[in-house]
Scaffold this motif. Sequence first.
Motif: not given
Length: 389
Positions: A139-143, A182-187, A191-198, A228-234
């Motif tokens: 999903a992030f790589l699509s961005c 672009i890669i640093l700011l989008t892809f 990895f921030s998904i690992y803050i929500r899921y373990k 916040i991540s979903i709204v901004i990055f998704g």
Amino acid sequence: MYVHFAEEDNTTYYLALHQMTDNPFHLLEDHSKDSSILNLASGILSDEQFYIIFLFIFFTSQLINICAIIANILSIAVFVKLGFLEPSNISLITLALCDFTLAVLFTWNNLCIWLTYHNVRLPFHGENVTFLTGGAQSAFLSCTVAWITAFISFERCLCILVPLKVRRLITPRGTSLAMLIIILLTFCPSFSIYIRYKFVWVFNQYLNITILNTIPDNSEFAILFEKISIVIFGVTKPFLAFSIVLICTMLLVVQLRKISSWRMSVTSAKTQPVVIEQNPAASSSAVEVRISQKEERLVRMVVAIASVFIVSYIPTCILLLCYVVFDDFNQFGVYKRLFIVSGYIVSLGQPIGGSVNILIYYKMASKFRSVFRRLVRLDRQEQERRELE
């Protein structure tokens, strides 16, 4: 990762039921919801309907992903041989690398979901682990692909509108830096998904094995961070990139029409042949026309790439809107089954775009076509055929 023994955990019991049942889609039911809502959700797509759609989309998606992987490998090989002196080659090879990685992630997602739905015993929970090892990243790589396409379109726009100023900025080093940003700011934010899921190791007492699974962090910080991540990055960033590509493509099409009209007027105004060797001013004009024709071919190629992206990305935008508007339209909600089918259908568009790009390069870029033919030995085969004739 850490070991988590949960003999009475709902997740463990739920997994055991999934492995023991004959219904491969038992995993899709969310037993935490009200039964009446579940019946409504099941009425949208029955098991048989879902299975038929899933089979068709799975095999179609895998075929398209394989084509995308092969096409982008060939594109990367050609761009490597062309070198990185041209800024456009740097952005196009980055786009090919992202399309290749995206196709690999889609292939991994499909394979894991397929094995899970057919009760194949895996050392991990296929659906949940796949979400954290491929689904979120794709999903992030699509961005990332969207923003690289936006950069290419915007750069071509500036080259036509203000060519003298932009050519000083559009350098191989500047383009490489732009791709890195672009890669640093989008892809990388994926990895921030690992803050929500373990990741956790869960012991399944019914199968007598320990498998890898995931658990959500239900703390207020983790939930807020995910939203916040979903709204901004998704949502926001993909829509912004899509808007830039759409606007720039429209401007490029308008400029191409103006250039074509100007060429026709100049051609019709010529009444006598011009001897370039005896007229330095005419020689300079001829050089400018030749350069503009080369630039025009590149712009047409960018318009074609952007157009393919727009067509393939529209379903993704619609899915993102539904994801935001409807609370239960997600991988964990009541309409999970419908969300998975929609996600699979939408995911077909981007590998198709990644596969079609190589045809655009081959058709519109003479250098790419020449190197590609040498790479796959088409020129040698054609020469041998002529010698035999």
